[in-house]
Scaffold this motif. Structure first.
Motif, PDB file in Angstrom:
ATOM      1  N   ASP A 167      -4.844  -1.972   2.507  1.00 53.32           N
ATOM      2  CA  ASP A 167      -4.987  -0.700   1.804  1.00 53.32           C
ATOM      3  C   ASP A 167      -3.791  -0.472   0.901  1.00 53.32           C
ATOM      4  OD1 ASP A 167      -7.329  -0.316   3.061  1.00 53.32           O
ATOM      5  OD2 ASP A 167      -6.714   1.420   4.249  1.00 53.32           O
ATOM      6  N   VAL A 168      -4.081   0.113  -0.246  1.00 53.71           N
ATOM      7  CA  VAL A 168      -3.028   0.348  -1.231  1.00 53.71           C
ATOM      8  C   VAL A 168      -2.455   1.741  -1.034  1.00 53.71           C
ATOM      9  CG1 VAL A 168      -2.547   0.583  -3.693  1.00 53.71           C
ATOM     10  CG2 VAL A 168      -4.040  -1.243  -2.880  1.00 53.71           C
ATOM     11  N   VAL A 169      -1.127   1.844  -1.044  1.00 46.94           N
ATOM     12  CA  VAL A 169      -0.453   3.137  -0.967  1.00 46.94           C
ATOM     13  C   VAL A 169       0.408   3.310  -2.213  1.00 46.94           C
ATOM     14  CG1 VAL A 169      -0.413   3.215   1.542  1.00 46.94           C
ATOM     15  CG2 VAL A 169       1.494   2.160   0.337  1.00 46.94           C
ATOM     16  N   VAL A 170       0.586   4.561  -2.609  1.00 52.77           N
ATOM     17  CA  VAL A 170       1.410   4.866  -3.771  1.00 52.77           C
ATOM     18  C   VAL A 170       2.871   4.858  -3.363  1.00 52.77           C
ATOM     19  CG1 VAL A 170       1.985   6.658  -5.456  1.00 52.77           C
ATOM     20  CG2 VAL A 170      -0.401   6.219  -4.871  1.00 52.77           C
ATOM     21  N   ILE A 171       3.684   4.120  -4.088  1.00 49.63           N
ATOM     22  CA  ILE A 171       5.118   4.052  -3.790  1.00 49.63           C
ATOM     23  C   ILE A 171       5.950   4.648  -4.924  1.00 49.63           C
ATOM     24  CG2 ILE A 171       4.930   2.085  -2.243  1.00 49.63           C
ATOM     25  CD1 ILE A 171       5.799   0.302  -4.588  1.00 49.63           C
ATOM     26  N   GLY A 172       5.297   5.288  -5.880  1.00 51.83           N
ATOM     27  CA  GLY A 172       6.026   5.881  -6.995  1.00 51.83           C
ATOM     28  C   GLY A 172       6.101   4.920  -8.156  1.00 51.83           C
ATOM     29  N   TYR A 173       5.449   5.275  -9.284  1.00 49.79           N
ATOM     30  CA  TYR A 173       5.403   4.412 -10.465  1.00 49.79           C
ATOM     31  C   TYR A 173       4.864   3.028 -10.112  1.00 49.79           C
ATOM     32  CZ  TYR A 173       8.346   8.127 -12.261  1.00 49.79           C
ATOM     33  OH  TYR A 173       8.839   9.354 -12.624  1.00 49.79           O
ATOM     34  N   GLY A 174       3.960   3.019  -9.144  1.00 52.04           N
ATOM     35  CA  GLY A 174       3.358   1.755  -8.748  1.00 52.04           C
ATOM     36  C   GLY A 174       2.701   1.887  -7.393  1.00 52.04           C
ATOM     37  N   THR A 175       2.140   0.792  -6.927  1.00 54.83           N
ATOM     38  CA  THR A 175       1.472   0.767  -5.633  1.00 54.83           C
ATOM     39  C   THR A 175       1.896  -0.472  -4.868  1.00 54.83           C
ATOM     40  OG1 THR A 175      -0.447  -0.384  -6.572  1.00 54.83           O
ATOM     41  CG2 THR A 175      -0.552   2.035  -6.473  1.00 54.83           C
ATOM     42  N   ALA A 176       1.597  -0.468  -3.577  1.00 58.20           N
ATOM     43  CA  ALA A 176       1.853  -1.623  -2.721  1.00 58.20           C
ATOM     44  C   ALA A 176       0.849  -1.580  -1.584  1.00 58.20           C
ATOM     45  CB  ALA A 176       3.283  -1.604  -2.179  1.00 58.20           C
ATOM     46  N   THR A 177       0.622  -2.714  -0.950  1.00 59.04           N
ATOM     47  CA  THR A 177      -0.211  -2.694   0.244  1.00 59.04           C
ATOM     48  C   THR A 177       0.609  -2.110   1.395  1.00 59.04           C
ATOM     49  OG1 THR A 177       0.469  -4.918   0.944  1.00 59.04           O
ATOM     50  CG2 THR A 177      -1.461  -4.732  -0.521  1.00 59.04           C
ATOM     51  N   LYS A 178      -0.092  -1.629   2.407  1.00 59.01           N
ATOM     52  CA  LYS A 178       0.609  -1.083   3.557  1.00 59.01           C
ATOM     53  C   LYS A 178       1.535  -2.129   4.186  1.00 59.01           C
ATOM     54  CE  LYS A 178      -2.432   2.638   5.150  1.00 59.01           C
ATOM     55  NZ  LYS A 178      -3.225   3.176   6.280  1.00 59.01           N
ATOM     56  N   ARG A 179       1.098  -3.360   4.148  1.00 55.54           N
ATOM     57  CA  ARG A 179       1.918  -4.414   4.749  1.00 55.54           C
ATOM     58  C   ARG A 179       3.241  -4.557   4.017  1.00 55.54           C
ATOM     59  NH1 ARG A 179       1.197  -9.257   7.712  1.00 55.54           N
ATOM     60  NH2 ARG A 179       2.790 -10.793   7.191  1.00 55.54           N
ATOM     61  N   ASP A 180       3.216  -4.400   2.692  1.00 59.05           N
ATOM     62  CA  ASP A 180       4.418  -4.644   1.891  1.00 59.05           C
ATOM     63  C   ASP A 180       5.291  -3.410   1.721  1.00 59.05           C
ATOM     64  OD1 ASP A 180       3.583  -7.248   1.564  1.00 59.05           O
ATOM     65  OD2 ASP A 180       2.574  -6.854  -0.345  1.00 59.05           O
ATOM     66  N   ALA A 181       4.823  -2.227   2.131  1.00 60.56           N
ATOM     67  CA  ALA A 181       5.590  -0.999   1.922  1.00 60.56           C
ATOM     68  C   ALA A 181       6.772  -0.946   2.885  1.00 60.56           C
ATOM     69  CB  ALA A 181       4.704   0.216   2.111  1.00 60.56           C
ATOM     70  N   THR A 182       7.915  -0.529   2.374  1.00 66.08           N
ATOM     71  CA  THR A 182       9.129  -0.449   3.204  1.00 66.08           C
ATOM     72  C   THR A 182       9.484   0.981   3.585  1.00 66.08           C
ATOM     73  OG1 THR A 182      10.507  -0.374   1.219  1.00 66.08           O
ATOM     74  CG2 THR A 182      10.087  -2.539   2.186  1.00 66.08           C
ATOM     75  N   GLY A 183       8.836   1.976   2.994  1.00 72.01           N
ATOM     76  CA  GLY A 183       9.182   3.362   3.254  1.00 72.01           C
ATOM     77  C   GLY A 183       8.268   4.009   4.274  1.00 72.01           C
ATOM     78  N   ALA A 184       8.608   5.264   4.617  1.00 71.84           N
ATOM     79  CA  ALA A 184       7.799   6.067   5.534  1.00 71.84           C
ATOM     80  C   ALA A 184       6.736   6.785   4.714  1.00 71.84           C
ATOM     81  CB  ALA A 184       8.672   7.069   6.282  1.00 71.84           C
ATOM     82  N   ILE A 185       5.531   6.228   4.715  1.00 69.62           N
ATOM     83  CA  ILE A 185       4.426   6.754   3.907  1.00 69.62           C
ATOM     84  C   ILE A 185       3.208   6.925   4.801  1.00 69.62           C
ATOM     85  CG2 ILE A 185       2.946   6.362   1.914  1.00 69.62           C
ATOM     86  CD1 ILE A 185       5.116   4.512   0.791  1.00 69.62           C
ATOM     87  N   SER A 186       2.637   8.118   4.778  1.00 73.32           N
ATOM     88  CA  SER A 186       1.396   8.383   5.515  1.00 73.32           C
ATOM     89  C   SER A 186       0.274   8.586   4.520  1.00 73.32           C
ATOM     90  CB  SER A 186       1.547   9.629   6.391  1.00 73.32           C
ATOM     91  OG  SER A 186       2.523   9.429   7.394  1.00 73.32           O
ATOM     92  N   SER A 187      -0.906   8.053   4.836  1.00 72.27           N
ATOM     93  CA  SER A 187      -2.024   8.080   3.903  1.00 72.27           C
ATOM     94  C   SER A 187      -3.244   8.738   4.538  1.00 72.27           C
ATOM     95  CB  SER A 187      -2.392   6.662   3.456  1.00 72.27           C
ATOM     96  OG  SER A 187      -1.305   6.049   2.800  1.00 72.27           O
ATOM     97  N   VAL A 188      -4.015   9.400   3.693  1.00 65.91           N
ATOM     98  CA  VAL A 188      -5.269  10.016   4.105  1.00 65.91           C
ATOM     99  C   VAL A 188      -6.329   9.625   3.092  1.00 65.91           C
ATOM    100  CG1 VAL A 188      -6.508  12.164   4.540  1.00 65.91           C
ATOM    101  CG2 VAL A 188      -4.092  11.976   5.163  1.00 65.91           C
TER     102      VAL A 188
END
Length: 1014
Positions: free
Chosen positions: A89-110
């Motif tokens: 799943d793709v999450v927004v990381i600010g000025y771009g996106t990343a998969t949940k696997r590749d995200a390094t920050g604390a991000i919750s998605s709905v």
């Protein structure tokens, strides 16, 4: 002779199913290395033409992509497996996106689509209870919504609402303009690393909203229509009829020295009391004497004798009708992706006269105009009518309930409304329908927000993107107070017309580079240059005393005799430079480094710019060899982030708006009258220095934060979730400091305080039943936050604002109440010589034992904000076609002011008013948690606090998906009927007033809807 050979194409049919055998709609089926493709229908079926040499590619977000050679086969049955924990799943990381696997920050998605059966009316409804660490308020207005707070308070005076990012660009508009039916996903960014890309704006969190795009290769028309009603979730009635008279009798007995029986109905005197005693030397009609003693006036007495009461409560509150309809068209055709929608929403509140209407439209369009060039547009328009949406509008004034006598009159004999239902001008009471009937208001808001962007692919893995995001808002607020309104004291009436235009724009220049070396080293670089401008123009014109009359209300201001004008324009600018580098090794070890430098025109000349760095590490430890063969642990990732974010949202505490000139000392203008040598009176303009001192060093609040996180998946993804622990230190807090008069100024904006925060979050999803006719999953999350004021402007506490060094921002400092003074304790009460204490008054704790109350006796009693936030959602799929869900929410451990327990209405007293039906102390009912009627203050001012912890059944939803074989015959892809109840009920063990989250009427919503895709 010329021969042409073509590969023969065959018609191939098939079905794509999940592992339980259920057909999956919307799966992309493409021929590899070709543009040809289709999408599966509602039952998972597809038909495509392809040569035997082709390879079919089956893909969708959340599923593992599968490639299948065609060969000589003409039919396929494909089973797609879900990605573990939706790591793709793709999450927004600010000025771009990343998969949940590749995200390094604390991000919750709905995923908003998962909540369609609950019919969310706003972004607040989408997020409420679904994100740990995010508190969402509960609005009771027809407009709905609710405030956001991410990871608790970290500021004293500046804005605490999170930054909203809409489709990748910062959004300055209202959340009400975003149609929840258009939302695809929402990502909440919480830690310093994920927030760092927004630098000076991000210390209070970021909510990133992604709207829908076209998916299928065929055009899809979706109709989501629903209707329902709102009713009071809890009743808080005032005294009515005979109960009102009995209560009024107790009012006059309370604290009085006269005999109690004087206020009893003479037709039903207590045993041992004679009529002579009751008359007490008076003569006349007995009932009339009794009603006079109770304080009833002429029309009240007449209505009592006629057996007539006015049903104020039932007239003020109603069942409000609600409807919400959205029509959308979406699809993808070769190089063009499109989504467009039109929505209409109309809500009636539970309060008579409360209405809200919104028309919202959206167009999302993206096209590839060349092999390396993509152009796109995200456009949003809204037309809102908020003339009847809250206090000060044209809703009935429900707050008058405790002022109104049930024996008063709503109308005069001529059919017009009475100003005061009992004609007693000395009261606070007013007819609650005066403004609804006589006044007029127009509050129209038209907003446009868009983002135009272009992307260019460059050599060596580079790309360039340009975003231009303008926003234009038009506000018209026209008010008319009619001379026919008996509560309007201005002869000829009065009217005002306010017009405001807000214009803002942002430009983002983005350079991105993504490159993988040796199949194990991946670099992802983002560079940003940003500029922004925000400007408002506000003009107000007014007049009163309209001649010859005010029948034209605010449509003819020129006919008044006392014109007024006012205006205010504001402008501020900002800019930013950003660099972010993410490096991954073996997709197992991750490093993210970010630095952003912000500029903002509002701050002092010496502090226009600041730099905000951050770093984050992540380790997917389940990819290590020593954990590869663990069957119980499917996925695990550790995260660590540290960085600095800013808060520039400096607000004027007088009106809650941004003050772009906060660092400056401003001139103020005025007028005085003089007389010319010729004897003519005239006005002279004056200019003087204002009361605010300049501060050339005014700057951002800065929050330094550390976050540790763990993501996990256990037992073949049957259990998955995350832990978060964080600490934040906020320095240079923005406050408006009061100055001594000798300075020549009254205040100055400064950076003078420090606050520390710490907290934790836990979220877990369990798949309880995954096979058979019933499938059941549960999501549970809990979070908490603790803050502490480390320093204030002065090295002493600030009791006036309720701020204490070493204590929580929302700590309660007041007198501790130890019950109610009882009759047998009057000897002890008499020792308080400065307080005329009577039996039935609240007993305050005298800490220092001096029999007097002062600040020395005040204590820290608890907190206004919850100590814990909990939420649980259960989802069931029953026999494939039925979906059922419910959500529980809980705020626990907080206190709320409950001065109604004092049974003290203020200066007017209960002898000429009414009250909610609440317990009260009497000699015959010596309770210990409510005071007597018209109780005293024990010689000091104090507040009553009660625990308002609660567990709320927030939503209950049920839907039925019509079987696809029935729909195929009428060429419908999918159809669903759904019903839901919102704010279904709550359990609050110690709170007995209105809703524990609100101090007034709160609605419960019932909805029945239909969702059809063609």
């Amino acid at each position: 002779m010329l021969f042409c050979a073509h590969a023969q194409e065959n018609t191939i049919r098939g079905t794509v199913k999940d592992k339980s055998g259920t057909g999956i709609p919307g799966i992309s089926v493409k021929i590899k290395n070709a543009k040809t493709g289709v999408s599966t229908g509602a039952d998972g079926g597809f038909t495509i033409s392809a040569p035997a040499t082709a390879t079919l590619v089956f893909s969708a977000v959340g599923f593992t992509t599968q490639e299948v050679p065609v060969g000589q086969r003409s039919s396929f049955s494909i089973t797609l497996l879900e990605e573990p924990q939706n790591l793709s799943d793709v999450v927004v990381i600010g000025y771009g996106t990343a998969t949940k696997r590749d995200a390094t920050g604390a991000i919750s998605s709905v995923k908003a689509t998962q909540l369609e059966n609950e019919n969310p009316q706003s972004l607040s409804d989408v997020l409420r209870g679904n994100v740990p660490g995010l508190s969402v308020g509960l609005s009771s207005s027809a407009k709905g919504g609710g405030d956001f707070l991410v990871r608790g308070k970290s500021t004293l005076s500046a804005g605490s609402s999170p930054l909203i990012v809409l489709d990748g660009v910062i959004y300055n508009g209202q959340l009400a303009d975003i149609n929840p039916n258009d939302i695809e996903t929402v990502d909440v960014l919480k830690d310093a690393s994920s927030l760092a890309v927004y630098g000076a704006k991000a210390a209070t969190g970021v909510i990133a909203v992604t709207t829908k795009k076209g998916k299928g290769d065929e055009p899809l028309i979706t109709i989501n229509t629903n209707a329902g009603f709102a009713e009071l979730a809890k009743n808080m009635r005032a005294y009515d009829g005979e109960n009102f008279l009995a209560w009024r009798g107790d009012v006059l007995r309370s604290g009085a020295t006269t005999p109690e029986y004087l206020y009893t109905d003479p037709r039903n005197l207590p045993a041992g009391i004679t009529l002579t005693q009751w008359l007490n030397g008076q003569s006349g009609d007995l009932v009339d004497l009794w009603l006079n003693r109770l304080g009833l006036v002429a029309n009240e007495k007449a209505n009592y004798l006629a057996g007539k009461t006015e049903p104020w409560y039932d007239d003020i509150f109603r069942k409000g009708f609600r409807q919400d309809h959205t029509l959308s068209l979406s699809g993808r055709k070769q190089e063009v992706n499109y989504y467009m929608s039109l929505g209409y929403q109309k809500n009636q509140n539970v309060i008579e006269g409360g209405d809200y209407t919104a028309i919202r439209a959206r167009i999302n369009l993206e096209g590839q105009v060349a092999k390396s060039v993509t152009l796109g547009l995200n456009f949003q328009f809204a037309d809102r009518d908020e003339a009847r949406t809250g206090d000060g509008s044209l809703e009935a004034d429900w707050t008058q309930l405790i002022n109104l006598s049930p024996y008063g009159d709503r109308y005069l004999p001529n059919g017009e409304l009475r100003r005061i239902p009992t004609d007693d001008s000395g009261l606070n009471a007013r007819n609650p329908f005066l403004r609804t009937v006589y006044n007029e208001r127009m509050n129209k808001q038209n907003t446009i927000f868009g983002s135009v962007y272009g992307k260019v692919k460059l050599p060596f893995g580079f790309s360039y993107q340009l975003n231009f995001s303008p926003g234009l808002d038009f506000y018209r607020t026209f008010d008319y107070r009619s001379s026919r309104n008996p509560d309007v004291v201005t002869p000829g009436g009065s009217a005002t017309r306010s017009n405001e235009t807000r214009y803002n724009w942002q430009v983002d220049n983005l350079i991105k580079w993504n490159k993988t070396f040796a199949n194990i080293h991946n670099f992802d670089l983002t560079l940003l240059a940003n500029a922004e401008k925000y400007q408002t123009w506000w003009t107000q014109a007014g007049n009163e005393g309209f001649v010859p009359g005010d029948v034209l209300s605010y449509h003819n201001l020129s006919s008044g005799i006392k014109p007024t004008t006012n205006s205010e324009d504001k402008v501020y600018t900002g800019d930013a430079l950003l660099g972010r580098l993410t490096y991954s090794l073996l997709q197992r070890y991750y490093l993210t480094l970010t630095v952003r430098r912000d500029g903002y025109s509002v701050f002092g000349v010496n502090s226009k710019r600041a730099t905000f760095p951050s770093a984050a590490l992540a380790w997917v430890f389940t990819d290590e060899k020593f954990l590869k063969n663990q069957k119980w642990l499917g996925y695990g990732k550790l995260r660590l982030s540290y960085g600095v974010n800013g808060n520039r949202d400096l607000r004027n505490p007088d009106n809650g708006t941004v003050d772009p000139y906060a660092a400056l000392s401003q001139l103020t203008s005025g007028k005085y009258q003089t007389v010319t040598p010729g004897g003519v009176a005239s006005d002279v303009n004056t200019v003087q220095i204002g009361n605010k001192m300049a501060n050339s060093n005014l700057k951002w609040e800065e929050t330094t934060a550390l976050n540790i996180g763990l993501d996990f998946s256990l037992f073949n993804d049957r259990i998955s979730g995350s832990f978060e622990a964080f600490t934040k230190k906020t320095t240079d807090l923005l406050v408006r400091q009061t100055l001594p008069n000798v300075s020549g100024y009254s205040n100055v904006y400064s950076n003078l305080a420090r606050i520390n925060n710490k907290g934790g979050e836990f979220s877990v999803t369990t798949k309880n039943l995954i096979e058979g006719n019933i499938k059941w999953s549960t999501n549970f999350n809990v979070s908490f936050n603790r803050n502490k004021i480390i320093a204030l402007a002065l090295p002493t506490n600030d009791p006036g604002n309720g701020w204490f060094i070493g204590k929580d921002i929302d700590v309660i400092w007041d007198y501790k109440v130890n019950g109610v003074w009882q009759l047998e304790e009057m000897g002890e009460a008499a020792k308080f010589t400065r307080a005329a204490i009577k039996a039935g008054d609240f007993k305050l704790e005298d800490v220092n034992g001096d029999y007097a109350y002062s600040d020395d006796d005040k204590q820290f009693l608890g907190y206004r904000t919850p100590r814990y936030f909990l939420a649980m959602r259960n989802e069931f799929n029953i026999f494939k076609n039925f979906d059922f869900s419910f959500q529980l929410l809980s705020n626990w451990g907080q206190l709320k002011q409950y001065n109604q327990a004092k049974n003290q209405p203020g200066s007017v007293g209960f002898a000429r008013s009414n009250s909610y039906v609440l317990p009260y102390w009497t000699p015959g009912n010596p309770i210990n948690d409510y005071a007597r009627l018209n109780s005293g203050s024990s010689g000091t001012s104090f507040n009553i606090y009660r625990d308002n912890s609660f567990i709320r059944l927030n939503t209950v939803a049920l839907s039925y998906s019509v079987p696809s074989d029935l729909l195929t015959k009428i060429r419908v892809k999918s159809a669903k009927i759904y019903a839901n109840v919102t704010n279904t009920g709550y359990y609050a063990p110690t709170w007995t007033f209105w809703d524990p989250q609100n101090d007034g009427p709160t609605p419960r919503f019932y909805t029945l809807g239909l969702n059809v895709t063609l």
